[in-house]
Design a protein around this motif. Structure first.
Motif, PDB file in Angstrom:
ATOM      1  N   VAL A  16      43.609  53.768  48.674  1.00 18.80           N
ATOM      2  CA  VAL A  16      43.798  52.681  47.703  1.00 18.80           C
ATOM      3  C   VAL A  16      45.279  52.526  47.353  1.00 18.80           C
ATOM      4  CG1 VAL A  16      43.418  52.058  45.271  1.00 18.80           C
ATOM      5  CG2 VAL A  16      41.484  52.643  46.724  1.00 18.80           C
ATOM      6  N   HIS A  17      45.954  53.641  47.153  1.00 22.31           N
ATOM      7  CA  HIS A  17      47.391  53.599  46.857  1.00 22.31           C
ATOM      8  C   HIS A  17      48.164  52.947  48.004  1.00 22.31           C
ATOM      9  CE1 HIS A  17      51.430  55.630  46.170  1.00 22.31           C
ATOM     10  NE2 HIS A  17      51.247  54.856  45.129  1.00 22.31           N
ATOM     11  N   PHE A  18      47.860  53.374  49.212  1.00 24.17           N
ATOM     12  CA  PHE A  18      48.481  52.789  50.400  1.00 24.17           C
ATOM     13  C   PHE A  18      48.196  51.290  50.474  1.00 24.17           C
ATOM     14  CE2 PHE A  18      47.947  51.393  54.801  1.00 24.17           C
ATOM     15  CZ  PHE A  18      49.186  51.704  55.344  1.00 24.17           C
ATOM     16  N   ALA A  19      46.945  50.889  50.241  1.00 24.55           N
ATOM     17  CA  ALA A  19      46.538  49.490  50.383  1.00 24.55           C
ATOM     18  C   ALA A  19      47.290  48.569  49.437  1.00 24.55           C
ATOM     19  CB  ALA A  19      45.034  49.349  50.165  1.00 24.55           C
ATOM     20  N   ILE A  20      47.427  48.939  48.178  1.00 24.76           N
ATOM     21  CA  ILE A  20      48.126  48.038  47.247  1.00 24.76           C
ATOM     22  C   ILE A  20      49.613  47.965  47.596  1.00 24.76           C
ATOM     23  CG2 ILE A  20      48.475  49.764  45.403  1.00 24.76           C
ATOM     24  CD1 ILE A  20      47.879  45.923  45.033  1.00 24.76           C
ATOM     25  N   ASP A  21      50.195  49.064  47.996  1.00 28.86           N
ATOM     26  CA  ASP A  21      51.608  49.028  48.386  1.00 28.86           C
ATOM     27  C   ASP A  21      51.811  48.131  49.607  1.00 28.86           C
ATOM     28  OD1 ASP A  21      52.286  50.692  46.299  1.00 28.86           O
ATOM     29  OD2 ASP A  21      52.602  52.474  47.552  1.00 28.86           O
ATOM     30  N   GLU A  22      50.957  48.270  50.611  1.00 26.73           N
ATOM     31  CA  GLU A  22      51.079  47.450  51.821  1.00 26.73           C
ATOM     32  C   GLU A  22      50.773  45.977  51.534  1.00 26.73           C
ATOM     33  OE1 GLU A  22      52.301  48.351  54.917  1.00 26.73           O
ATOM     34  OE2 GLU A  22      52.858  50.067  53.673  1.00 26.73           O
ATOM     35  N   LEU A  23      49.797  45.727  50.691  1.00 28.49           N
ATOM     36  CA  LEU A  23      49.479  44.346  50.325  1.00 28.49           C
ATOM     37  C   LEU A  23      50.702  43.669  49.702  1.00 28.49           C
ATOM     38  CD1 LEU A  23      46.272  42.897  49.069  1.00 28.49           C
ATOM     39  CD2 LEU A  23      48.240  42.542  47.614  1.00 28.49           C
ATOM     40  N   LYS A  24      51.348  44.365  48.778  1.00 22.53           N
ATOM     41  CA  LYS A  24      52.537  43.808  48.119  1.00 22.53           C
ATOM     42  C   LYS A  24      53.682  43.590  49.109  1.00 22.53           C
ATOM     43  CE  LYS A  24      51.740  43.941  43.554  1.00 22.53           C
ATOM     44  NZ  LYS A  24      52.133  42.912  42.624  1.00 22.53           N
ATOM     45  N   LYS A  25      53.795  44.464  50.101  1.00 29.47           N
ATOM     46  CA  LYS A  25      54.872  44.366  51.085  1.00 29.47           C
ATOM     47  C   LYS A  25      54.662  43.245  52.090  1.00 29.47           C
ATOM     48  CE  LYS A  25      55.969  49.280  51.436  1.00 29.47           C
ATOM     49  NZ  LYS A  25      55.888  50.441  52.336  1.00 29.47           N
ATOM     50  N   SER A  26      53.413  43.019  52.509  1.00 28.16           N
ATOM     51  CA  SER A  26      53.244  42.243  53.722  1.00 28.16           C
ATOM     52  C   SER A  26      52.303  41.037  53.675  1.00 28.16           C
ATOM     53  CB  SER A  26      52.767  43.176  54.839  1.00 28.16           C
ATOM     54  OG  SER A  26      51.547  43.786  54.494  1.00 28.16           O
ATOM     55  N   VAL A  27      51.462  40.926  52.681  1.00 29.34           N
ATOM     56  CA  VAL A  27      50.493  39.824  52.664  1.00 29.34           C
ATOM     57  C   VAL A  27      51.137  38.581  52.046  1.00 29.34           C
ATOM     58  CG1 VAL A  27      48.235  39.065  51.819  1.00 29.34           C
ATOM     59  CG2 VAL A  27      48.537  41.418  52.595  1.00 29.34           C
ATOM     60  N   PRO A  28      51.085  37.439  52.743  1.00 35.69           N
ATOM     61  CA  PRO A  28      51.738  36.214  52.252  1.00 35.69           C
ATOM     62  C   PRO A  28      50.954  35.537  51.114  1.00 35.69           C
ATOM     63  CG  PRO A  28      50.702  35.781  54.362  1.00 35.69           C
ATOM     64  CD  PRO A  28      50.513  37.239  54.082  1.00 35.69           C
ATOM     65  N   VAL A  29      51.126  36.126  49.920  1.00 41.36           N
ATOM     66  CA  VAL A  29      50.574  35.577  48.679  1.00 41.36           C
ATOM     67  C   VAL A  29      51.746  35.436  47.715  1.00 41.36           C
ATOM     68  CG1 VAL A  29      49.058  36.016  46.712  1.00 41.36           C
ATOM     69  CG2 VAL A  29      48.311  36.640  49.012  1.00 41.36           C
ATOM     70  N   TRP A  30      51.842  34.265  47.087  1.00 40.04           N
ATOM     71  CA  TRP A  30      52.937  33.987  46.171  1.00 40.04           C
ATOM     72  C   TRP A  30      52.413  33.827  44.762  1.00 40.04           C
ATOM     73  CZ3 TRP A  30      52.183  31.738  50.912  1.00 40.04           C
ATOM     74  CH2 TRP A  30      53.108  32.111  51.893  1.00 40.04           C
ATOM     75  N   LYS A  31      53.251  34.252  43.786  1.00 38.57           N
ATOM     76  CA  LYS A  31      52.851  34.275  42.385  1.00 38.57           C
ATOM     77  C   LYS A  31      53.840  33.468  41.547  1.00 38.57           C
ATOM     78  CE  LYS A  31      53.841  38.112  40.205  1.00 38.57           C
ATOM     79  NZ  LYS A  31      53.770  39.527  39.771  1.00 38.57           N
ATOM     80  N   LYS A  32      53.289  32.628  40.703  1.00 34.98           N
ATOM     81  CA  LYS A  32      54.094  31.863  39.755  1.00 34.98           C
ATOM     82  C   LYS A  32      53.683  32.276  38.353  1.00 34.98           C
ATOM     83  CE  LYS A  32      55.331  27.074  38.703  1.00 34.98           C
ATOM     84  NZ  LYS A  32      54.980  25.667  39.029  1.00 34.98           N
ATOM     85  N   GLU A  33      54.662  32.702  37.535  1.00 35.28           N
ATOM     86  CA  GLU A  33      54.378  33.078  36.154  1.00 35.28           C
ATOM     87  C   GLU A  33      54.509  31.854  35.269  1.00 35.28           C
ATOM     88  OE1 GLU A  33      57.062  36.285  35.157  1.00 35.28           O
ATOM     89  OE2 GLU A  33      55.725  37.766  36.053  1.00 35.28           O
ATOM     90  N   GLN A  34      53.518  31.637  34.445  1.00 38.28           N
ATOM     91  CA  GLN A  34      53.534  30.543  33.466  1.00 38.28           C
ATOM     92  C   GLN A  34      53.817  31.182  32.108  1.00 38.28           C
ATOM     93  OE1 GLN A  34      52.890  27.150  34.210  1.00 38.28           O
ATOM     94  NE2 GLN A  34      53.701  26.851  32.166  1.00 38.28           N
ATOM     95  N   TYR A  35      54.891  30.720  31.448  1.00 35.07           N
ATOM     96  CA  TYR A  35      55.313  31.298  30.177  1.00 35.07           C
ATOM     97  C   TYR A  35      54.856  30.442  29.004  1.00 35.07           C
ATOM     98  CZ  TYR A  35      58.388  33.699  33.465  1.00 35.07           C
ATOM     99  OH  TYR A  35      58.871  34.415  34.523  1.00 35.07           O
ATOM    100  N   ALA A  36      54.871  31.065  27.826  1.00 33.71           N
ATOM    101  CA  ALA A  36      54.534  30.347  26.597  1.00 33.71           C
ATOM    102  C   ALA A  36      55.555  29.235  26.373  1.00 33.71           C
ATOM    103  CB  ALA A  36      54.522  31.312  25.415  1.00 33.71           C
TER     104      ALA A  36
END
Length: 155
Positions: A109-129
């Protein structure tokens, strides 16, 4: 079996836990990544995720293949990632791994989340108050295919 999913629906941890459960396994390890309400002093109200879905799923499969090479006794792997709007406290990613004993599932599980963050093309947009800069696309510091990662790792 690998249970991989990109979805706009709310992630249900119990459902993913059930998917990976197996009678031969004494361990199920879970990682649940949730939207927190702050980043760098700004109030975050939600995250918005987008993905290159075909490539994301292909890369998630590669991560599963690597996990199975490293921990051959893993039985099932579940990686579910949320797309679209994810409010504070809701899960944006859930990773579950079953194995006969805890060490393999915990390490995987530790390996999977680290690799997901490194290599999977998913982008995040933060919406602020309101009044805090509206929104901002964020890049994972671990992302190996980004320009900023390459710039910081020049020899």
């Amino acid at each position: 079996m690998n249970y991989l999913k990109l979805t706009f629906d709310k992630l249900e941890v119990g459902e993913i836990n059930e998917l990976v459960a197996h009678e031969s396994c004494g361990a199920i390890s879970l990682f649940v990544g949730t939207t927190r309400d702050n980043f760098d002093g700004k109030t975050v109200v939600l995250l918005q995720y987008e993905a290159y879905e075909a490539m994301a799923l292909k890369t998630m499969n590669h991560i599963c293949d690597e996990m199975r090479l490293r921990w051959p006794d893993i039985k099932h792997i579940g990686i579910h990632h949320r797309l679209g709007m994810v409010p504070v406290k809701e899960a944006s990613v859930v990773i579950a791994v079953s194995s006969p004993h805890r060490n393999a599932s915990l390490e995987a599980v530790h390996f999977a989340i680290d690799e997901l963050k490194k290599s999977v093309p998913v982008w995040k947009k933060e919406q602020y108050a309101d009044g805090e800069g509206c929104s901002e696309w964020k890049e994972n510091r671990e992302c190996t295919w980004s320009k900023s990662y390459k710039d910081s790792h020049i020899l």
